[in-house]
Write a protein that holds these residues in place. Structure first.
Motif, short mmCIF file in Angstrom:
data_model
loop_
_atom_site.label_atom_id
_atom_site.label_comp_id
_atom_site.label_asym_id
_atom_site.label_seq_id
_atom_site.Cartn_x
_atom_site.Cartn_y
_atom_site.Cartn_z
N GLU A 41 0.84 -1.19 0.00
CA GLU A 41 0.00 0.00 0.00
C GLU A 41 0.88 1.25 0.00
O GLU A 41 2.08 1.18 0.28
CB GLU A 41 -0.94 0.02 1.21
N ILE A 42 0.25 2.35 -0.33
CA ILE A 42 0.92 3.65 -0.26
C ILE A 42 0.29 4.43 0.88
O ILE A 42 -0.92 4.66 0.90
CB ILE A 42 0.78 4.43 -1.58
N VAL A 43 1.12 4.81 1.82
CA VAL A 43 0.66 5.60 2.97
C VAL A 43 1.31 6.98 2.86
O VAL A 43 2.53 7.10 2.86
CB VAL A 43 1.04 4.94 4.31
N ALA A 44 0.48 8.00 2.74
CA ALA A 44 0.98 9.37 2.66
C ALA A 44 1.04 9.98 4.06
O ALA A 44 0.08 9.93 4.81
CB ALA A 44 0.08 10.21 1.77
N ILE A 45 2.20 10.53 4.39
CA ILE A 45 2.36 11.29 5.62
C ILE A 45 2.36 12.76 5.23
O ILE A 45 3.26 13.23 4.54
CB ILE A 45 3.64 10.90 6.37
N ILE A 46 1.34 13.47 5.65
CA ILE A 46 1.09 14.82 5.17
C ILE A 46 1.33 15.83 6.30
O ILE A 46 0.92 15.61 7.44
CB ILE A 46 -0.37 14.96 4.69
N TYR A 220 -4.03 12.75 -1.98
CA TYR A 220 -5.39 12.27 -2.22
C TYR A 220 -5.40 11.28 -3.38
O TYR A 220 -6.07 10.25 -3.34
CB TYR A 220 -6.29 13.47 -2.53
N TYR A 221 -4.64 11.60 -4.40
CA TYR A 221 -4.63 10.80 -5.62
C TYR A 221 -3.87 9.49 -5.48
O TYR A 221 -4.28 8.46 -6.00
CB TYR A 221 -4.03 11.64 -6.75
N ILE A 222 -2.75 9.54 -4.76
CA ILE A 222 -1.83 8.40 -4.78
C ILE A 222 -2.05 7.39 -3.65
O ILE A 222 -1.78 6.21 -3.81
CB ILE A 222 -0.36 8.91 -4.70
N SER A 223 -2.54 7.82 -2.51
CA SER A 223 -2.41 7.00 -1.30
C SER A 223 -3.63 6.13 -1.01
O SER A 223 -4.76 6.46 -1.36
CB SER A 223 -2.11 7.89 -0.09
N ASP A 224 -3.35 5.03 -0.33
CA ASP A 224 -4.41 4.18 0.21
C ASP A 224 -4.84 4.68 1.59
O ASP A 224 -6.02 4.68 1.93
CB ASP A 224 -3.91 2.74 0.33
#
Length: 274
Positions: A41-46, A220-224
């Motif tokens: 998965e892709i997890v975005a840390i924002i 928003y676009y890339i992450s799970d």
């Protein structure tokens, strides 16, 4: 089975200033995150600048030790990995991609030298297999060894160079990639191609990606899933579409208000400079 990555109430405290004006800074404060093995998965840390997201990335990569809490990779506490053999094995499985591709390579060294070194050191390649591994990784990012071989970093565009950096990270076949602001130094016209590349790498190579960013649109676009940080703390986390479509924390709502809403087709936010 141990989780791929288990971050348990990790913190980082340091002291800044002079002896007479010392200040204790809590860069990361009790942050937790878990990625399961076998479930890429892709997890975005924002977070904005100073939120602690890059400090957290450095701890995941074992470039800095947490002052409290633990980070475990496949059951092993990262901070305890010290022997040369153990560090090499960890580096093979956890690869970084940094913000500025022009700083990731020595301008006086040819790019293929870095790719060949990764193939030898981390993948154990020898002879013709060295070229084959480098070429295979480059093809996975839309380049070829013929385009890169013998060339210096300044001879490639920013987008090509970032792709070469991603290829270098792919050569050891890692289980986890930590990408710190990987598109912020790339022209806007090329950002979505690199973002789409990360999505295809997750699906085709079954690699998990921690995507560090201040850019809510690409997150928003890339992450799970997303983890939103403010002043060192994780203020909200969850499934990306749920959190970003209906944020609960005031800071998360503020971030959303700083960009336009996605259209009905589910495309990314049009503007995303937080």
């Amino acid at each position: 089975m141990s989780p791929l990555l288990d971050i348990d109430r990790v913190g980082m405290t340091y002291v800044s200033g002079t002896l007479l004006a010392r200040r204790v800074v809590r860069a990361v404060d009790a942050v937790s995150l878990r990625l399961e093995a076998g479930r890429p998965e892709i997890v975005a840390i924002i977070g904005e600048s100073g939120s602690g997201k890059t400090t957290l990335a450095r701890m995941i990569l074992n470039l800095a030790a947490p002052t409290d809490g633990t980070i475990r990779f496949l059951g092993t506490e990262v901070a305890t990995i010290r022997s040369k053999r153990a560090r090499m094995d960890f580096m093979r499985q956890v690869q970084p991609i940094f913000q500025n591709p022009f700083e990731a390579f020595n301008p006086l060294k040819r790019l293929d030298r870095y790719l060949f070194m990764s193939a030898r050191r981390f993948a154990g390649a020898r002879g013709a297999e060295i070229d084959a591994r480098a070429d295979r990784a480059l093809h996975q990012v839309g380049l070829s060894l013929a385009e890169v071989k013998g060339r210096f970093p300044h001879e490639l565009s920013g987008g090509q160079l970032q792709r070469a950096a991603i290829a270098r990270a792919l050569i050891p076949a890692p289980k986890l990639i930590v990408a710190d602001e990987p598109v912020s130094m790339v022209d806007a016209s090329l950002r979505m191609s690199i973002v789409n590349l990360f999505r295809s790498l997750r699906d085709e190579l079954q690699v998990s990606i921690i995507y560090i960013t201040h850019d809510l649109a690409t997150a928003y676009y890339i992450s799970d899933r997303v983890l939103i940080m403010q002043r060192g703390q994780a203020v909200e986390s969850g499934v990306a579409r749920d959190v970003l479509a209906n944020p609960q924390h005031p800071y998360s709502r503020l971030l959303k208000e700083s960009v336009l809403s996605p259209d009905d087709a589910g495309k990314p936010f049009v503007s995303a400079n937080i």
